[in-house]
Design an enzyme around this catalytic site. Structure first.
Site: not given
Ligand code: ATP
Ligand code: MG
Length: 215
Positions: A54, A112, A42, A110, A40, A147, A44-46
């Site tokens: 890389r 949200w 932040k 899709f 949960n 995702e 994952k995608t980054t």
């Molecule tokens: P990122 O793309 O920044 O690596 P993520 O892939 O880990 O994030 P997702 O679940 O895909 O996270 O959500 C994407 C968005 O939600 C991003 O804008 C991120 O900053 C935000 N986000 C991720 N985790 C949280 C959290 N725990 N609380 C609030 N916002 C979050």
């Molecule tokens: Mg993500």
């Protein structure tokens, strides 16, 4: 550091090096990996994008498959298109014959907000169908499935079919899967699994989402 302390430190480091060297010697299987970045927090995608960068830096052929609509305005998408790194299968924007990155995006369906099961399932199946040939292309070194975990959670895609495809891919091919709540079956079969734990997030302190950080 006094000599006795320094000596103890050096001995500890020597023992540590021996253990690491043994592990390196034992890791000699040559094959691609399945990586899952879940949890949960932040990042994952980054994280997946960092690995993509890389891989591209080594001149490898890569694919980025995005399963959630509305991510097209992301900095990385602009960067790849503006620098002729990527070509999107659907759109002519940023098309390049030379780029090493092919992108697939769920253009309809899709988000949200839609919550229309049939429409969303169709959209998920469509992008999955487009991406499927990548898993039998030995030229493709890395596939990022961003995702995709939600597609299993909501039963838009079948997890067992997906795992069969992963198991039959070219031996050297790497796959990165991102998204919260990765299914158990996937965690089981993956080679590397990282769970990102939210310790703090700026959003919860009322700080606005910002360009260059969130998208
Ligand atoms: P990122 O793309 O920044 O690596 P993520 O892939 O880990 O994030 P997702 O679940 O895909 O996270 O959500 C994407 C968005 O939600 C991003 O804008 C991120 O900053 C935000 N986000 C991720 N985790 C949280 C959290 N725990 N609380 C609030 N916002 C979050
Ligand atoms: Mg993500």
């Amino acid at each position: 550091m006094n000599t006795e302390k320094a000596q103890r430190h050096n001995e500890r480091m020597k023992r540590h090096k021996k253990i690491v060297d043994e592990k390196i010697d034992n890791a000699n299987i040559e094959q691609g990996v399945v990586i899952v970045i879940t949890g949960n927090g932040k990042g994952k995608t980054t994280s997946a994008l960092g690995t993509l960068l890389r891989s591209l830096g080594h001149g490898q052929q890569c694919a980025l498959v995005q399963f959630i609509k509305g991510q097209w305005d992301c900095g990385e998408t602009h960067f790849f298109a503006d620098n002729n790194i990527s070509h999107n299968k659907e759109s002519s924007k940023g098309t390049s014959e030379t780029g090493n990155l092919v992108t697939y995006t769920m253009n309809t369906g899709f988000t949200w907000n839609t919550q229309d099961f049939d429409k969303d399932k169709l959209a998920a199946e469509e992008v999955w169908k487009q991406a499927l040939p990548l898993f039998s292309d030995p030229e493709c070194n890395l596939i990022v499935l961003d995702e995709i975990t939600y597609m299993f959670k909501y039963k838009y895609l079948d997890i067992n079919d997906f795992i069969t495809v992963l198991n039959n891919r070219p031996r050297h091919q790497n796959v990165i899967i991102t998204g919260r709540a990765a299914p158990e079956e996937l965690i089981e079969m993956a080679d590397t699994v990282s769970e990102i734990r939210p310790v703090k997030h700026a959003f919860n302190q009322g700080i606005k989402a910002q360009e260059g950080i969130e998208w």
